[in-house]
Design a protein around this motif. Structure first.
Motif, PDB file in Angstrom:
ATOM      1  N   VAL A 103      86.513  -9.465  56.931  1.00 59.40           N
ATOM      2  CA  VAL A 103      87.634 -10.397  56.778  1.00 59.40           C
ATOM      3  C   VAL A 103      88.782  -9.765  55.996  1.00 59.40           C
ATOM      4  O   VAL A 103      88.610  -8.729  55.352  1.00 59.40           O
ATOM      5  N   GLY A 104      89.965 -10.409  56.058  1.00 57.31           N
ATOM      6  CA  GLY A 104      91.093  -9.908  55.272  1.00 57.31           C
ATOM      7  C   GLY A 104      92.438 -10.285  55.861  1.00 57.31           C
ATOM      8  O   GLY A 104      92.512 -10.930  56.913  1.00 57.31           O
ATOM      9  N   GLY A 109      93.190  -3.245  58.208  1.00 57.47           N
ATOM     10  CA  GLY A 109      92.334  -2.174  58.698  1.00 57.47           C
ATOM     11  C   GLY A 109      90.938  -2.629  59.069  1.00 57.47           C
ATOM     12  O   GLY A 109      90.015  -1.820  59.136  1.00 57.47           O
ATOM     13  N   LYS A 110      90.765  -3.931  59.339  1.00 51.42           N
ATOM     14  CA  LYS A 110      89.443  -4.502  59.630  1.00 51.42           C
ATOM     15  C   LYS A 110      88.817  -3.939  60.904  1.00 51.42           C
ATOM     16  O   LYS A 110      87.660  -3.503  60.908  1.00 51.42           O
ATOM     17  N   THR A 111      89.573  -3.975  62.002  1.00 51.60           N
ATOM     18  CA  THR A 111      89.050  -3.548  63.297  1.00 51.60           C
ATOM     19  C   THR A 111      88.612  -2.086  63.236  1.00 51.60           C
ATOM     20  O   THR A 111      87.520  -1.724  63.687  1.00 51.60           O
ATOM     21  N   ILE A 183      78.152  -6.077  63.358  1.00 58.12           N
ATOM     22  CA  ILE A 183      79.388  -6.153  62.577  1.00 58.12           C
ATOM     23  C   ILE A 183      80.424  -7.008  63.296  1.00 58.12           C
ATOM     24  O   ILE A 183      80.793  -6.718  64.433  1.00 58.12           O
ATOM     25  N   MET A 184      80.860  -8.072  62.621  1.00 50.87           N
ATOM     26  CA  MET A 184      81.788  -9.036  63.223  1.00 50.87           C
ATOM     27  C   MET A 184      83.232  -8.774  62.788  1.00 50.87           C
ATOM     28  O   MET A 184      83.537  -8.853  61.593  1.00 50.87           O
ATOM     29  N   ASP A 185      84.094  -8.503  63.743  1.00 51.42           N
ATOM     30  CA  ASP A 185      85.514  -8.302  63.446  1.00 51.42           C
ATOM     31  C   ASP A 185      86.246  -9.628  63.573  1.00 51.42           C
ATOM     32  O   ASP A 185      86.200 -10.252  64.630  1.00 51.42           O
ATOM     33  N   THR A 186      86.890 -10.084  62.502  1.00 52.11           N
ATOM     34  CA  THR A 186      87.614 -11.353  62.603  1.00 52.11           C
ATOM     35  C   THR A 186      89.126 -11.101  62.589  1.00 52.11           C
ATOM     36  O   THR A 186      89.585 -10.000  62.274  1.00 52.11           O
ATOM     37  N   VAL A 215      88.472  -6.733  53.419  1.00 52.14           N
ATOM     38  CA  VAL A 215      89.162  -5.467  53.646  1.00 52.14           C
ATOM     39  C   VAL A 215      90.587  -5.573  53.143  1.00 52.14           C
ATOM     40  O   VAL A 215      91.331  -6.483  53.530  1.00 52.14           O
ATOM     41  N   THR A 216      90.963  -4.651  52.261  1.00 53.02           N
ATOM     42  CA  THR A 216      92.291  -4.726  51.689  1.00 53.02           C
ATOM     43  C   THR A 216      93.025  -3.389  51.768  1.00 53.02           C
ATOM     44  O   THR A 216      92.438  -2.326  51.598  1.00 53.02           O
TER      45      THR A 216
END
Ligand SMILES: Nc1nc2c(ncn2[C@@H]2O[C@H](COP(=O)(O)OP(=O)(O)OP(=O)(O)O)[C@@H](O)[C@H]2O)c(=O)[nH]1
Ligand SMILES: Nc1nc2c(ncn2[C@@H]2O[C@H](COP(=O)(O)OP(=O)(O)OP(=O)(O)O)[C@@H](O)[C@H]2O)c(=O)[nH]1
Ligand SMILES: [Mg+2]
Ligand SMILES: [Mg+2]
Lengths: 291, 279
Positions: A103-104, A109-111, A183-186, A215-216
Motif C-alpha cells: 500500500v501507499g 513504487g508499489k508495483t 503479493i497484492m499490488d493495490t 511503500v514510501t
C-alpha cells in the motif's frame, strides 16, 4: 563521509573544554539544520535536539573524553534511537502460504516493489506470485503482466467490478497453484481519501494478510509522518519500504515515519531493476542522513 | 491569533514550524524569520493578524514572476512541450490533462510516448490520449527514445498540429547516462526545429522534500526547464519547496495537479498557494 556542516559542528564541539547553554547553542543549531535539510520530521528533530541539549548540560564528566566530544556521543546515541536498533527481518515462513499487501501514496513504487519482492522471495527458495488489485490506474494490470512475463513471475490480474471478491478469488487460485508468497499490488491513494482508505480496510478484513507494507518515496518531505500515522490508524501496517534511494535524497522523512509509528523499515528500493532491493540497515542510514 | 500579543520566541517558533513543515526548508524559513524580526521589533506588541499578513506578502513577493521565464503562449506552430522529471511524479498523467486542456481550447494536439523504458508506459499514455481525444505517436518498449521524438516532431510538422507534448521516462537526476539521454532528445528536437522545445516542464510531486531543489538544478542544467508542474496538491503536502526553487533558480510554477482525473489541472495562482500554506 559527513557533510561540511556536520564536520564544522563537530569541530566546534570537540574544541570545547567546558560546555554551557551558550557555547553549545550554535553547534546544536548546525546539527538541527543538517537533520531538517535531510527532511527529518520537524517535531522529531525538535525533540531529539532538546534531548541532546538536556543530556549534554546534565552530563556527568567522563574522564577519557572532553565534554564537547561527549555531546557528539550523546547526539549519535539519540539519533540511533530514532533509527531503530536492529535490522527488522521480513520473515517468510516456509510451509504456510503467506500474503503480503502493498500500500501507499500514488507513484511511490508499489508495483515495481511487488516484482522486486517476488524476485527476493524466489532467491530465498519461495514460490512467489503477484495479484493485481489496482483497477484504476490506466494500464496498471498491463504493467504487472509485462514485468511478470519478463521475470517469469506469475501475475493474477483478472479484476472484476467487485475488487474484493476478485482479489480473494485470485488469492485462492494462487494458493491452489502452490504459490507460497502471494503479493497484492493495490492502487496508489491519498491517506485523506476516505473511500479509498475504506477499500483497503475492507481488503484487509477479507484477506487477512500476513504483512502489510507501506511503500514510501525516499524523496518525501515533512508530510510523510502525517501519511504514516493515517495509514497506521486505518491499517496498522507491519512494515515500511523506502524506495528511490538510488538518487541523492537523504530519506529523513521516511525514517521519521518509522520513528513516529514504531513500525520497522524492512526494505529499501535502490533502482528500477529486479534486483534493486536491499534489506534495511539502520547504521548505513545514519551515514546517509549525516553524509 | 487575531489579538494583540508580543512577537516573542514562541510565536516565531510557531512560524518556523509552519514554514518547515510546509517543506519551505531551513534557509528560506530562516531568511523569512529574519525579515520578520527586522520589520516587527521583537518583544514589542503587534497585531498577530498583521504579522501573518506580512508573512504572506513576503512569500507572495518571492513567487512573483520573473521576466526571464515569461514566454508567449503558443507563439509557434507546432508548439513543442517536453515533459521531464524523476520517477513517479505524474508526468504521463499531467500530459493527459494538458492534452485535454488544449483540445478543449480547439487546438490540434499530438502526444508522443517517448518513455520506451518502463513497462506499459506507452499503453498508459495511450489510454489518456484517447480520453483527451488526441493522436499518439508511440512505439515498442525498448526502442530508442530519440527515434520516437524524431518521428513525433516530423509528424507534428506534416500534420500541422498546434501542440506536440512529449512524454519521457522518469529518471534520477543523479544518473549521468540518463541525463545525457535527455540532452540527446533535446538536440534531436532542435535539429528539426531550431528554437524547440518551446516549453520544458519539470514535474514535481508536492510530497517532495528538499531533494526537489537538486532535481530542479540538474534538470535545468540538462534541458533548460521553463516551468514546473506541481502535482498531487490534492493531498496534505504543501509543496513549499517551490519557494527556495524560485528564490535560487528563478524557476516558476506554471500549473498544479489536484487529482487523478483528466480535468484535475489548474493554472498556478501564487495567492491561493500562499493561503493554502497557512490553512
Ligand atoms: N530510481 C528508482 N525508481 C523507482 C524505484 N522504485 C520504483 N521506481 C520507479 O518509480 C516509478 C513509479 O513506480 P510504480 O511501481 O509504478 O509506482 P506505484 O506506487 O505502483 O504507482 P501507482 O500505482 O500509480 O500509485 C516507475 O518509473 C518505477 O520504475 C527505485 O527504487 N528507484
Ligand atoms: N492524487 C493525485 N495523484 C496524481 C496526480 N498526478 C498524478 N497522480 C498519480 O500519480 C501516479 C503516477 O503518475 P504517472 O503519470 O504514472 O507518473 P510518471 O511521472 O509518468 O511516472 P514514471 O513515468 O513512472 O516516472 C499515478 O497513480 C497517477 O494517477 C495528482 O495531481 N494528484
Ligand atoms: Mg502501481
Ligand atoms: Mg510516465
Amino acid at each position: 563521509e559527513f557533510t561540511e556542516k556536520i564536520n564544522i559542528a563537530f569541530k566546534k564541539l570537540r574544541g570545547l573544554a567546558t560546555i554551557n547553554e551558550k557555547n553549545i547553542n550554535e553547534p546544536l543549531r548546525d546539527l538541527k539544520r543538517v537533520l531538517l535539510e535531510a527532511d527529518v520530521n520537524y517535531k522529531v528533530v525538535k525533540s531529539l535536539m532538546e534531548q541532546v541539549q538536556k543530556k549534554s548540560l546534565g552530563q556527568e564528566v567522563i574522564r577519557s573524553i572532553t565534554p564537547g566530544q561527549q555531546v557528539i556521543k550523546i547526539f549519535y546515541d539519540e539519533l540511533k534511537k530514532i533509527l531503530g536498533n536492529s535490522t527488522s527481518e521480513f520473515i517468510m515462513r516456509p510451509n504456510n502460504p503467506m500474503t503480503v499487501m502493498i500500500v501507499g501514496l500514488q507513484g511511490s513504487g508499489k508495483t515495481t516493489l511487488c516484482v522486486k519482492l517476488s524476485h527476493y522471495a524466489r532467491k530465498k527458495g519461495r514460490k512467489p506470485s503477484i495479484i493485481a488489485a489496482d483497477p484504476y490506474r490506466p494500464a496498471a494490470a498491463k504493467q504487472l503482466e509485462i514485468m511478470g512475463k519478463a521475470t517469469n513471475i506469475p501475475v493474477f490480474s483478472r479484476i472484476t467490478e467487485d475488487l474484493i471478491l476478485s482479489t480473494k478469488e485470485n488469492i485462492e487460485d494462487a494458493k491452489k497453484s502452490g504459490y507460497d508468497i502471494i503479493i497484492m499490488d493495490t492502487a496508489g491513494r491519498l491517506h485523506i481519501d476516505e473511500e479509498m482508505m475504506d477499500e483497503l480496510v475492507e481488503l484487509k478484513q477479507e484477506v487477512v494478510p500476513d504483512e502489510i507494507l507501506l511503500v514510501t518515496d525516499g524523496m518525501t518531505g515533512q508530510d510523510a509522518v502525517k501519511t504514516a500515522v493515517e495509514f497506521q490508524k486505518k491499517l496498522d501496517f507491519t512494515g515500511i519500504v523506502i524506495t528511490k534511494l538510488d538518487g541523492d535524497a537523504k530519506g529523513g522523512a521516511a525514517l521519521s515515519m518509522s520513528a513516529v509509528t514504531g513500525k520497522p523499515i524492512k526494505f529499501i528500493g535502490i533502482g528500477e531493476k529486479l534486483g534493486d532491493i536491499e534489506v534495511f540497515h539502520p547504521d548505513r542510514f545514519a551515514s546517509r542522513i549525516l553524509g | 491569533l487575531g489579538k494583540k500579543r508580543k512577537i516573542d520566541e514562541e510565536i516565531l517558533e510557531n512560524i518556523e514550524q509552519i514554514l518547515i513543515e510546509g517543506d519551505i526548508g531551513f534557509s528560506a524559513s530562516m531568511s523569512i524569520i529574519e525579515n520578520i524580526k527586522e520589520k516587527f521589533r521583537v518583544n514589542k506588541e503587534c497585531d498577530s493578524d498583521n504579522l501573518f499578513l506580512f508573512l504572506k506578502e513576503e512569500i507572495l513577493k518571492m513567487l512573483e514572476n520573473s521576466e526571464s521565464f515569461q514566454e508567449e503562449k503558443l507563439g509557434k506552430k507546432p508548439w513543442i512541450i517536453l515533459v521531464v522529471g524523476v520517477n513517479g511524479t505524474g508526468k504521463t498523467t499531467t500530459i493527459g490533462k494538458l492534452a485535454y486542456c488544449y483540445k478543449n481550447s480547439d487546438k490540434d494536439v499530438l502526444v508522443a510516448a517517448a518513455d520506451t523504458y518502463r513497462a506499459a508506459a506507452v499503453e498508459q499514455l495511450d489510454i489518456w490520449r484517447k480520453r483527451a481525444n488526441v493522436d499518439l505517436i508511440g512505439t515498442q518498449q525498448g526502442a530508442d527514445p530519440a527515434a520516437v521524438v524524431y518521428d513525433s516532431v516530423k509528424a507534428a510538422l506534416s500534420r500541422n498540429v498546434d501542440v506536440l507534448i512529449i512524454d519521457t521516462a522518469g529518471r534520477m537526476h543523479t544518473k549521468v547516462n540518463l541525463m545525457e539521454e535527455l540532452k540527446k532528445v533535446k538536440r534531436v528536437i532542435a535539429k528539426i526545429i531550431p528554437d524547440a522545445p518551446h516549453e520544458v516542464l519539470l514535474i514535481l510531486d508536492a510530497n517532495m522534500g528538499q531533494n526537489a531543489i537538486n532535481q530542479a538544478k540538474e534538470f535545468l542544467k540538462a534541458t533548460k526547464v521553463t516551468g514546473i508542474v506541481l502535482t498531487k496538491l490534492d493531498g496534505t503536502a504543501k509543496g513549499g519547496v517551490i519557494i527556495p526553487i524560485k528564490l535560487e533558480l528563478g524557476l516558476p510554477v506554471k500549473y498544479i495537479g489536484i487529482g487523478e482525473d483528466i480535468s484535475d489541472l489548474e493554472i498556478f495562482e501564487p495567492k491561493r498557494f500562499v493561503e493554502a500554506l497557512f490553512s
